[in-house]
Design a protein around this motif. Structure first.
Motif, PDB file in Angstrom:
ATOM      1  N   LEU A 104     -30.974  -3.383 -17.611  1.00 55.47           N
ATOM      2  CA  LEU A 104     -32.075  -4.301 -17.897  1.00 55.47           C
ATOM      3  C   LEU A 104     -33.340  -3.511 -18.236  1.00 55.47           C
ATOM      4  O   LEU A 104     -33.759  -2.628 -17.489  1.00 55.47           O
ATOM      5  N   PHE A 105     -33.954  -3.825 -19.396  1.00 59.74           N
ATOM      6  CA  PHE A 105     -35.234  -3.215 -19.736  1.00 59.74           C
ATOM      7  C   PHE A 105     -36.314  -3.744 -18.787  1.00 59.74           C
ATOM      8  O   PHE A 105     -36.267  -4.905 -18.378  1.00 59.74           O
ATOM      9  N   PRO A 106     -37.295  -2.895 -18.437  1.00 57.06           N
ATOM     10  CA  PRO A 106     -38.360  -3.359 -17.539  1.00 57.06           C
ATOM     11  C   PRO A 106     -39.256  -4.379 -18.242  1.00 57.06           C
ATOM     12  O   PRO A 106     -39.438  -4.342 -19.452  1.00 57.06           O
ATOM     13  N   ASN A 107     -39.762  -5.306 -17.463  1.00 59.71           N
ATOM     14  CA  ASN A 107     -40.736  -6.306 -17.918  1.00 59.71           C
ATOM     15  C   ASN A 107     -40.108  -7.358 -18.841  1.00 59.71           C
ATOM     16  O   ASN A 107     -39.371  -7.028 -19.769  1.00 59.71           O
ATOM     17  N   GLN A 108     -40.418  -8.605 -18.566  1.00 64.34           N
ATOM     18  CA  GLN A 108     -39.989  -9.699 -19.413  1.00 64.34           C
ATOM     19  C   GLN A 108     -40.981  -9.898 -20.549  1.00 64.34           C
ATOM     20  O   GLN A 108     -42.162  -9.575 -20.438  1.00 64.34           O
ATOM     21  N   LEU A 109     -40.477 -10.432 -21.666  1.00 68.94           N
ATOM     22  CA  LEU A 109     -41.326 -10.804 -22.781  1.00 68.94           C
ATOM     23  C   LEU A 109     -41.542 -12.316 -22.747  1.00 68.94           C
ATOM     24  O   LEU A 109     -40.660 -13.066 -22.336  1.00 68.94           O
ATOM     25  N   THR A 110     -42.708 -12.766 -23.185  1.00 69.00           N
ATOM     26  CA  THR A 110     -42.981 -14.197 -23.289  1.00 69.00           C
ATOM     27  C   THR A 110     -42.821 -14.629 -24.728  1.00 69.00           C
ATOM     28  O   THR A 110     -43.445 -14.067 -25.635  1.00 69.00           O
ATOM     29  N   PHE A 111     -41.957 -15.603 -24.963  1.00 70.02           N
ATOM     30  CA  PHE A 111     -41.744 -16.093 -26.319  1.00 70.02           C
ATOM     31  C   PHE A 111     -43.016 -16.783 -26.807  1.00 70.02           C
ATOM     32  O   PHE A 111     -43.554 -17.669 -26.161  1.00 70.02           O
ATOM     33  N   ASP A 112     -43.516 -16.345 -28.010  1.00 66.13           N
ATOM     34  CA  ASP A 112     -44.747 -16.920 -28.537  1.00 66.13           C
ATOM     35  C   ASP A 112     -44.669 -17.226 -30.031  1.00 66.13           C
ATOM     36  O   ASP A 112     -45.666 -17.630 -30.642  1.00 66.13           O
ATOM     37  N   GLY A 113     -43.504 -17.020 -30.642  1.00 65.64           N
ATOM     38  CA  GLY A 113     -43.356 -17.330 -32.062  1.00 65.64           C
ATOM     39  C   GLY A 113     -44.038 -16.350 -32.996  1.00 65.64           C
ATOM     40  O   GLY A 113     -44.067 -16.583 -34.214  1.00 65.64           O
ATOM     41  N   GLU A 114     -44.557 -15.244 -32.465  1.00 63.56           N
ATOM     42  CA  GLU A 114     -45.283 -14.271 -33.280  1.00 63.56           C
ATOM     43  C   GLU A 114     -44.389 -13.070 -33.601  1.00 63.56           C
ATOM     44  O   GLU A 114     -43.283 -12.916 -33.071  1.00 63.56           O
ATOM     45  N   THR A 115     -44.902 -12.205 -34.470  1.00 63.40           N
ATOM     46  CA  THR A 115     -44.239 -10.944 -34.785  1.00 63.40           C
ATOM     47  C   THR A 115     -44.852  -9.837 -33.949  1.00 63.40           C
ATOM     48  O   THR A 115     -46.081  -9.725 -33.854  1.00 63.40           O
TER      49      THR A 115
ATOM     50  N   THR B 137     -45.009  -3.501 -36.102  1.00 62.66           N
ATOM     51  CA  THR B 137     -44.914  -3.433 -37.559  1.00 62.66           C
ATOM     52  C   THR B 137     -44.091  -2.201 -37.922  1.00 62.66           C
ATOM     53  O   THR B 137     -43.813  -1.348 -37.063  1.00 62.66           O
ATOM     54  N   LEU B 138     -43.731  -2.075 -39.189  1.00 60.28           N
ATOM     55  CA  LEU B 138     -42.942  -0.918 -39.592  1.00 60.28           C
ATOM     56  C   LEU B 138     -43.727   0.381 -39.448  1.00 60.28           C
ATOM     57  O   LEU B 138     -43.143   1.448 -39.280  1.00 60.28           O
ATOM     58  N   SER B 139     -45.040   0.298 -39.514  1.00 60.94           N
ATOM     59  CA  SER B 139     -45.865   1.499 -39.349  1.00 60.94           C
ATOM     60  C   SER B 139     -46.316   1.694 -37.899  1.00 60.94           C
ATOM     61  O   SER B 139     -46.776   2.773 -37.534  1.00 60.94           O
ATOM     62  N   ASN B 140     -46.211   0.655 -37.090  1.00 61.29           N
ATOM     63  CA  ASN B 140     -46.616   0.739 -35.683  1.00 61.29           C
ATOM     64  C   ASN B 140     -45.593  -0.038 -34.842  1.00 61.29           C
ATOM     65  O   ASN B 140     -45.822  -1.181 -34.460  1.00 61.29           O
ATOM     66  N   LEU B 141     -44.458   0.605 -34.570  1.00 57.53           N
ATOM     67  CA  LEU B 141     -43.340  -0.070 -33.926  1.00 57.53           C
ATOM     68  C   LEU B 141     -43.613  -0.371 -32.458  1.00 57.53           C
ATOM     69  O   LEU B 141     -44.298   0.389 -31.762  1.00 57.53           O
ATOM     70  N   TYR B 142     -43.100  -1.493 -32.005  1.00 58.73           N
ATOM     71  CA  TYR B 142     -43.150  -1.877 -30.597  1.00 58.73           C
ATOM     72  C   TYR B 142     -42.269  -0.913 -29.807  1.00 58.73           C
ATOM     73  O   TYR B 142     -41.149  -0.594 -30.224  1.00 58.73           O
ATOM     74  N   GLN B 143     -42.725  -0.440 -28.658  1.00 56.16           N
ATOM     75  CA  GLN B 143     -42.008   0.575 -27.893  1.00 56.16           C
ATOM     76  C   GLN B 143     -41.153  -0.064 -26.796  1.00 56.16           C
ATOM     77  O   GLN B 143     -41.671  -0.761 -25.923  1.00 56.16           O
ATOM     78  N   LEU B 144     -39.860   0.156 -26.881  1.00 54.88           N
ATOM     79  CA  LEU B 144     -38.930  -0.285 -25.840  1.00 54.88           C
ATOM     80  C   LEU B 144     -38.290   0.944 -25.224  1.00 54.88           C
ATOM     81  O   LEU B 144     -37.629   1.723 -25.918  1.00 54.88           O
ATOM     82  N   VAL B 145     -38.499   1.136 -23.925  1.00 55.38           N
ATOM     83  CA  VAL B 145     -38.039   2.354 -23.256  1.00 55.38           C
ATOM     84  C   VAL B 145     -37.194   1.985 -22.044  1.00 55.38           C
ATOM     85  O   VAL B 145     -37.592   1.176 -21.200  1.00 55.38           O
ATOM     86  N   LEU B 146     -36.014   2.578 -21.977  1.00 58.00           N
ATOM     87  CA  LEU B 146     -35.120   2.430 -20.833  1.00 58.00           C
ATOM     88  C   LEU B 146     -34.975   3.808 -20.196  1.00 58.00           C
ATOM     89  O   LEU B 146     -34.468   4.737 -20.833  1.00 58.00           O
ATOM     90  N   ASP B 147     -35.453   3.974 -18.954  1.00 55.02           N
ATOM     91  CA  ASP B 147     -35.460   5.303 -18.345  1.00 55.02           C
ATOM     92  C   ASP B 147     -34.609   5.316 -17.076  1.00 55.02           C
ATOM     93  O   ASP B 147     -33.792   4.416 -16.836  1.00 55.02           O
ATOM     94  N   GLU B 148     -34.837   6.353 -16.250  1.00 58.15           N
ATOM     95  CA  GLU B 148     -33.997   6.526 -15.060  1.00 58.15           C
ATOM     96  C   GLU B 148     -34.223   5.434 -14.018  1.00 58.15           C
ATOM     97  O   GLU B 148     -33.446   5.302 -13.063  1.00 58.15           O
ATOM     98  N   ASN B 149     -35.274   4.642 -14.170  1.00 53.62           N
ATOM     99  CA  ASN B 149     -35.537   3.552 -13.237  1.00 53.62           C
ATOM    100  C   ASN B 149     -34.837   2.253 -13.638  1.00 53.62           C
ATOM    101  O   ASN B 149     -35.050   1.213 -13.009  1.00 53.62           O
ATOM    102  N   ALA B 150     -34.026   2.315 -14.684  1.00 53.61           N
ATOM    103  CA  ALA B 150     -33.350   1.107 -15.167  1.00 53.61           C
ATOM    104  C   ALA B 150     -32.436   0.526 -14.086  1.00 53.61           C
ATOM    105  O   ALA B 150     -31.814   1.260 -13.318  1.00 53.61           O
ATOM    106  N   VAL B 151     -32.378  -0.793 -14.054  1.00 54.56           N
ATOM    107  CA  VAL B 151     -31.541  -1.513 -13.090  1.00 54.56           C
ATOM    108  C   VAL B 151     -30.295  -2.017 -13.801  1.00 54.56           C
ATOM    109  O   VAL B 151     -30.389  -2.615 -14.876  1.00 54.56           O
ATOM    110  N   GLU B 152     -29.115  -1.761 -13.216  1.00 54.44           N
ATOM    111  CA  GLU B 152     -27.890  -2.283 -13.811  1.00 54.44           C
ATOM    112  C   GLU B 152     -27.825  -3.787 -13.582  1.00 54.44           C
ATOM    113  O   GLU B 152     -28.135  -4.288 -12.506  1.00 54.44           O
TER     114      GLU B 152
END
Length: 258
Positions: free
Chosen positions: A198-209, A212-227
């Motif tokens: 499971l990735f940390p933190n939930q996202l809130t659905f808001d219908g937005e984007t 961007t291709l020049s400034n990508l959203y960062q999704l990180v899964l590290d050693e603290n990840a929960v199975e």
């Protein structure tokens, strides 16, 4: 006398051939317990996963088992290898041949490609850079990892890897019946391992984007990840409510085959 000479000649023949039959000196070792180490198996359509089985004691005379999926239109077995057939959820049972011990696991099969089958009206798009345990997620990794979006336990989107200006990125389109407010979990499926984190933190659905291709959203899964497991309660604190009845049906079927 002739019989004794015949037996002696047979012994000499076996010794000369290098093969000597040893008569068993002990009784077969029965299994006291048989367990599936993983109670929940997560697959993508087309994936294969060899399901391990452990016996107690470890030196049982035979480890032969029967595998029985409740719905082979969702998942089926080839010997001890589970194969995802179509999207859905089912239960797989294993029964030991010699002692008729039984265990079971929950099987979740994800679609290979996701296109909003429920026809939800609203979507939001995430353009992301994904890092999984220190490694940047690329197009080549789609064979071993898959990123999914969920609201509660309902699949809302599957990430698709794209390429722009010599850089890989993930496009994740998330669907919802509501314009705003759903809480979205992101999960990383390890294909062929039946493992989900499971990735940390939930996202809130808001219908937005987001990103961007020049400034990508960062999704990180590290050693603290929960199975994470669907149906975590399955076979853990209590029995599956349908397991006893299913066990009686399965055992009857096996006896009939004999």
């Amino acid at each position: 006398m002739r019989r004794i000479l015949y037996l002696l000649s047979m012994v000499c023949l076996l010794v000369a051939c290098g093969d000597f039959y040893e008569f068993p000196t002990s009784e077969p070792t029965p299994a006291r317990q048989m367990k599936l180490p993983r109670k929940v198996v997560n697959l993508v359509v087309g994936d294969q996963y060899r399901v391990p089985v452990t016996f107690t004691p470890a030196d049982v005379s035979t480890e032969a088992v029967w595998w029985i999926p409740v719905d082979d239109a969702i998942a089926r077995f080839t010997n001890d290898t589970l194969i995802g057939v179509s999207q859905g959820q089912t239960v797989a049972y294993v029964i030991s041949v010699s002692d008729r011990l039984q265990d079971s696991c929950l099987v979740n099969v994800l679609p290979e490609f996701y296109v909003n089958p429920k026809g939800y009206l609203y979507d939001m798009v995430i353009y992301a850079s994904v890092n999984v345990h220190g490694k940047t997620y690329t197009q080549q990794d789609e064979d071993s990892l898959i990123i999914c979006a969920y609201c509660d336990n309902e699949l809302r989107g599957i990430g698709k890897m794209r390429r722009w200006q010599d850089r890989d990125y993930m496009e994740l389109r998330v669907w919802s019946p509501f314009y705003y407010g759903d809480l979205i979990d992101l999960r990383c499926y390890y294909r062929g391992q039946a493992k989900v984190e499971l990735f940390p933190n939930q996202l809130t659905f808001d219908g937005e984007t987001h990103g961007t291709l020049s400034n990508l959203y960062q999704l990180v899964l590290d050693e603290n990840a929960v199975e994470y497991n669907f149906g975590l309660e399955f076979g853990s604190d209590g029995e599956n409510p349908d397991e006893q009845d299913m066990g009686e049906v399965v055992a009857g079927d096996v006896d009939d085959d004999d």
